[in-house]
Design a protein around this motif. Structure first.
Motif, PDB file in Angstrom:
ATOM      1  N   LEU A 172      38.393  51.159  25.780  1.00 41.37           N
ATOM      2  CA  LEU A 172      37.609  49.978  25.433  1.00 41.37           C
ATOM      3  C   LEU A 172      38.408  48.702  25.660  1.00 41.37           C
ATOM      4  CD1 LEU A 172      34.938  48.925  24.327  1.00 41.37           C
ATOM      5  CD2 LEU A 172      35.898  49.155  22.032  1.00 41.37           C
ATOM      6  N   VAL A 173      39.680  48.716  25.296  1.00 43.59           N
ATOM      7  CA  VAL A 173      40.536  47.552  25.516  1.00 43.59           C
ATOM      8  C   VAL A 173      40.645  47.250  27.008  1.00 43.59           C
ATOM      9  CG1 VAL A 173      42.923  46.729  25.350  1.00 43.59           C
ATOM     10  CG2 VAL A 173      41.830  47.793  23.385  1.00 43.59           C
ATOM     11  N   GLN A 174      40.825  48.289  27.812  1.00 42.37           N
ATOM     12  CA  GLN A 174      40.916  48.097  29.257  1.00 42.37           C
ATOM     13  C   GLN A 174      39.619  47.520  29.825  1.00 42.37           C
ATOM     14  OE1 GLN A 174      41.906  51.941  30.801  1.00 42.37           O
ATOM     15  NE2 GLN A 174      44.065  51.804  30.188  1.00 42.37           N
ATOM     16  N   LEU A 175      38.488  48.025  29.351  1.00 41.58           N
ATOM     17  CA  LEU A 175      37.199  47.534  29.844  1.00 41.58           C
ATOM     18  C   LEU A 175      36.968  46.083  29.439  1.00 41.58           C
ATOM     19  CD1 LEU A 175      35.018  50.687  29.178  1.00 41.58           C
ATOM     20  CD2 LEU A 175      35.531  49.693  31.411  1.00 41.58           C
ATOM     21  N   LYS A 176      37.369  45.727  28.228  1.00 39.06           N
ATOM     22  CA  LYS A 176      37.194  44.341  27.786  1.00 39.06           C
ATOM     23  C   LYS A 176      38.083  43.395  28.589  1.00 39.06           C
ATOM     24  CE  LYS A 176      35.294  45.006  23.239  1.00 39.06           C
ATOM     25  NZ  LYS A 176      35.243  44.505  21.881  1.00 39.06           N
ATOM     26  N   LYS A 177      39.299  43.833  28.903  1.00 37.30           N
ATOM     27  CA  LYS A 177      40.175  43.019  29.744  1.00 37.30           C
ATOM     28  C   LYS A 177      39.566  42.830  31.128  1.00 37.30           C
ATOM     29  CE  LYS A 177      44.615  44.062  27.599  1.00 37.30           C
ATOM     30  NZ  LYS A 177      45.924  44.721  27.757  1.00 37.30           N
ATOM     31  N   GLU A 178      39.029  43.915  31.676  1.00 40.55           N
ATOM     32  CA  GLU A 178      38.410  43.824  32.996  1.00 40.55           C
ATOM     33  C   GLU A 178      37.196  42.904  32.968  1.00 40.55           C
ATOM     34  OE1 GLU A 178      36.664  46.594  36.610  1.00 40.55           O
ATOM     35  OE2 GLU A 178      37.444  47.560  34.804  1.00 40.55           O
ATOM     36  N   ALA A 179      36.392  43.002  31.910  1.00 40.10           N
ATOM     37  CA  ALA A 179      35.222  42.131  31.783  1.00 40.10           C
ATOM     38  C   ALA A 179      35.653  40.665  31.712  1.00 40.10           C
ATOM     39  CB  ALA A 179      34.405  42.507  30.546  1.00 40.10           C
ATOM     40  N   PHE A 180      36.728  40.394  30.976  1.00 47.26           N
ATOM     41  CA  PHE A 180      37.239  39.028  30.893  1.00 47.26           C
ATOM     42  C   PHE A 180      37.665  38.533  32.269  1.00 47.26           C
ATOM     43  CE2 PHE A 180      40.930  36.237  30.606  1.00 47.26           C
ATOM     44  CZ  PHE A 180      40.384  35.171  29.909  1.00 47.26           C
ATOM     45  N   ASN A 181      38.407  39.364  32.993  1.00 44.99           N
ATOM     46  CA  ASN A 181      38.866  38.972  34.326  1.00 44.99           C
ATOM     47  C   ASN A 181      37.697  38.743  35.276  1.00 44.99           C
ATOM     48  OD1 ASN A 181      41.589  39.009  33.669  1.00 44.99           O
ATOM     49  ND2 ASN A 181      41.783  41.189  34.122  1.00 44.99           N
ATOM     50  N   LEU A 182      36.671  39.577  35.170  1.00 45.99           N
ATOM     51  CA  LEU A 182      35.498  39.403  36.028  1.00 45.99           C
ATOM     52  C   LEU A 182      34.759  38.114  35.694  1.00 45.99           C
ATOM     53  CD1 LEU A 182      34.147  43.058  36.123  1.00 45.99           C
ATOM     54  CD2 LEU A 182      35.191  41.801  38.001  1.00 45.99           C
ATOM     55  N   ARG A 183      34.646  37.797  34.398  1.00 47.58           N
ATOM     56  CA  ARG A 183      34.009  36.534  34.019  1.00 47.58           C
ATOM     57  C   ARG A 183      34.802  35.348  34.538  1.00 47.58           C
ATOM     58  NH1 ARG A 183      33.558  38.989  28.985  1.00 47.58           N
ATOM     59  NH2 ARG A 183      35.147  37.604  28.116  1.00 47.58           N
ATOM     60  N   PHE A 184      36.109  35.456  34.482  1.00 42.27           N
ATOM     61  CA  PHE A 184      36.973  34.389  34.973  1.00 42.27           C
ATOM     62  C   PHE A 184      36.792  34.220  36.484  1.00 42.27           C
ATOM     63  CE2 PHE A 184      40.327  31.644  33.596  1.00 42.27           C
ATOM     64  CZ  PHE A 184      41.014  31.335  34.770  1.00 42.27           C
ATOM     65  N   GLN A 185      36.741  35.329  37.208  1.00 41.84           N
ATOM     66  CA  GLN A 185      36.532  35.275  38.652  1.00 41.84           C
ATOM     67  C   GLN A 185      35.180  34.661  38.988  1.00 41.84           C
ATOM     68  OE1 GLN A 185      37.065  39.132  40.390  1.00 41.84           O
ATOM     69  NE2 GLN A 185      39.201  39.289  39.723  1.00 41.84           N
ATOM     70  N   GLN A 186      34.164  35.004  38.209  1.00 44.24           N
ATOM     71  CA  GLN A 186      32.835  34.458  38.460  1.00 44.24           C
ATOM     72  C   GLN A 186      32.825  32.944  38.235  1.00 44.24           C
ATOM     73  OE1 GLN A 186      29.675  35.588  35.799  1.00 44.24           O
ATOM     74  NE2 GLN A 186      28.174  35.526  37.443  1.00 44.24           N
ATOM     75  N   ALA A 187      33.506  32.502  37.197  1.00 49.09           N
ATOM     76  CA  ALA A 187      33.530  31.078  36.884  1.00 49.09           C
ATOM     77  C   ALA A 187      34.246  30.279  37.969  1.00 49.09           C
ATOM     78  CB  ALA A 187      34.204  30.853  35.535  1.00 49.09           C
ATOM     79  N   THR A 188      35.232  30.888  38.604  1.00 49.97           N
ATOM     80  CA  THR A 188      35.974  30.185  39.646  1.00 49.97           C
ATOM     81  C   THR A 188      35.411  30.444  41.041  1.00 49.97           C
ATOM     82  OG1 THR A 188      37.567  31.995  39.804  1.00 49.97           O
ATOM     83  CG2 THR A 188      38.105  30.180  38.311  1.00 49.97           C
ATOM     84  N   GLY A 189      34.341  31.228  41.120  1.00 48.18           N
ATOM     85  CA  GLY A 189      33.701  31.486  42.404  1.00 48.18           C
ATOM     86  C   GLY A 189      34.414  32.513  43.257  1.00 48.18           C
ATOM     87  N   GLN A 190      35.256  33.328  42.676  1.00 48.90           N
ATOM     88  CA  GLN A 190      36.018  34.314  43.437  1.00 48.90           C
ATOM     89  C   GLN A 190      35.467  35.729  43.317  1.00 48.90           C
ATOM     90  OE1 GLN A 190      39.954  33.951  41.873  1.00 48.90           O
ATOM     91  NE2 GLN A 190      40.340  31.984  42.873  1.00 48.90           N
ATOM     92  N   LEU A 191      34.415  35.905  42.534  1.00 49.05           N
ATOM     93  CA  LEU A 191      33.878  37.254  42.304  1.00 49.05           C
ATOM     94  C   LEU A 191      33.082  37.705  43.518  1.00 49.05           C
ATOM     95  CD1 LEU A 191      33.588  39.571  40.298  1.00 49.05           C
ATOM     96  CD2 LEU A 191      31.550  38.465  39.433  1.00 49.05           C
ATOM     97  N   GLU A 192      33.468  38.854  44.073  1.00 47.95           N
ATOM     98  CA  GLU A 192      32.783  39.373  45.250  1.00 47.95           C
ATOM     99  C   GLU A 192      31.735  40.424  44.887  1.00 47.95           C
ATOM    100  OE1 GLU A 192      35.665  40.764  48.014  1.00 47.95           O
ATOM    101  OE2 GLU A 192      36.647  38.808  48.172  1.00 47.95           O
ATOM    102  N   ASN A 193      32.075  41.297  43.946  1.00 47.87           N
ATOM    103  CA  ASN A 193      31.169  42.380  43.576  1.00 47.87           C
ATOM    104  C   ASN A 193      30.548  42.066  42.213  1.00 47.87           C
ATOM    105  OD1 ASN A 193      29.836  44.748  43.189  1.00 47.87           O
ATOM    106  ND2 ASN A 193      31.646  46.044  43.109  1.00 47.87           N
ATOM    107  N   THR A 194      29.411  41.406  42.228  1.00 53.54           N
ATOM    108  CA  THR A 194      28.785  40.992  40.972  1.00 53.54           C
ATOM    109  C   THR A 194      28.240  42.176  40.185  1.00 53.54           C
ATOM    110  OG1 THR A 194      26.714  40.564  42.125  1.00 53.54           O
ATOM    111  CG2 THR A 194      28.208  38.703  41.821  1.00 53.54           C
ATOM    112  N   ALA A 195      27.944  43.268  40.847  1.00 50.76           N
ATOM    113  CA  ALA A 195      27.411  44.452  40.166  1.00 50.76           C
ATOM    114  C   ALA A 195      28.463  45.089  39.265  1.00 50.76           C
ATOM    115  CB  ALA A 195      26.914  45.465  41.180  1.00 50.76           C
ATOM    116  N   ARG A 196      29.727  44.826  39.551  1.00 47.87           N
ATOM    117  CA  ARG A 196      30.807  45.409  38.741  1.00 47.87           C
ATOM    118  C   ARG A 196      30.745  44.913  37.302  1.00 47.87           C
ATOM    119  NH1 ARG A 196      33.458  49.630  37.461  1.00 47.87           N
ATOM    120  NH2 ARG A 196      35.538  49.212  36.686  1.00 47.87           N
ATOM    121  N   MET A 197      30.319  43.667  37.104  1.00 45.38           N
ATOM    122  CA  MET A 197      30.199  43.123  35.742  1.00 45.38           C
ATOM    123  C   MET A 197      29.235  43.959  34.918  1.00 45.38           C
ATOM    124  SD  MET A 197      30.176  39.025  36.297  1.00 45.38           S
ATOM    125  CE  MET A 197      30.195  38.715  34.552  1.00 45.38           C
ATOM    126  N   ARG A 198      28.138  44.315  35.517  1.00 45.45           N
ATOM    127  CA  ARG A 198      27.119  45.099  34.811  1.00 45.45           C
ATOM    128  C   ARG A 198      27.649  46.483  34.436  1.00 45.45           C
ATOM    129  NH1 ARG A 198      21.037  46.288  37.119  1.00 45.45           N
ATOM    130  NH2 ARG A 198      20.297  47.400  35.301  1.00 45.45           N
TER     131      ARG A 198
END
Length: 69
Positions: free
Chosen positions: A18-44
């Motif tokens: 769970l800790v690993q998944l929450k860290k990954e979710a945080f990183n994905l949100r950060f990437q999305q905010a900066t426009g660097q997220l390529e795989n948007t389905a990964r967030m889901r």
């Protein structure tokens, strides 16, 4: 990751997952905010996996509480 794989893990392993998944979710949100997220389905999938882990943890806690009574 599916529920049957998670049910085989111990609660400590699930908490670590769970800790690993929450860290990954945080990183994905950060990437999305900066426009660097390529795989948007990964967030889901990360959100759903985290919810699945929480569900299994709650099931295990309820089962342990039921055995104590």
């Amino acid at each position: 990751m599916n529920a049957s794989e998670l049910r085989e893990k111990t609660p400590d392993q699930l908490r670590d997952q769970l800790v690993q998944l929450k860290k990954e979710a945080f990183n994905l949100r950060f990437q999305q905010a900066t426009g660097q997220l390529e795989n948007t389905a990964r967030m889901r999938t990360v959100k759903r996996d985290a919810a699945r882990v929480l569900t299994i943890l709650n099931e295990k806690a309820a089962a342990a509480a039921g055995e104590a009574n």
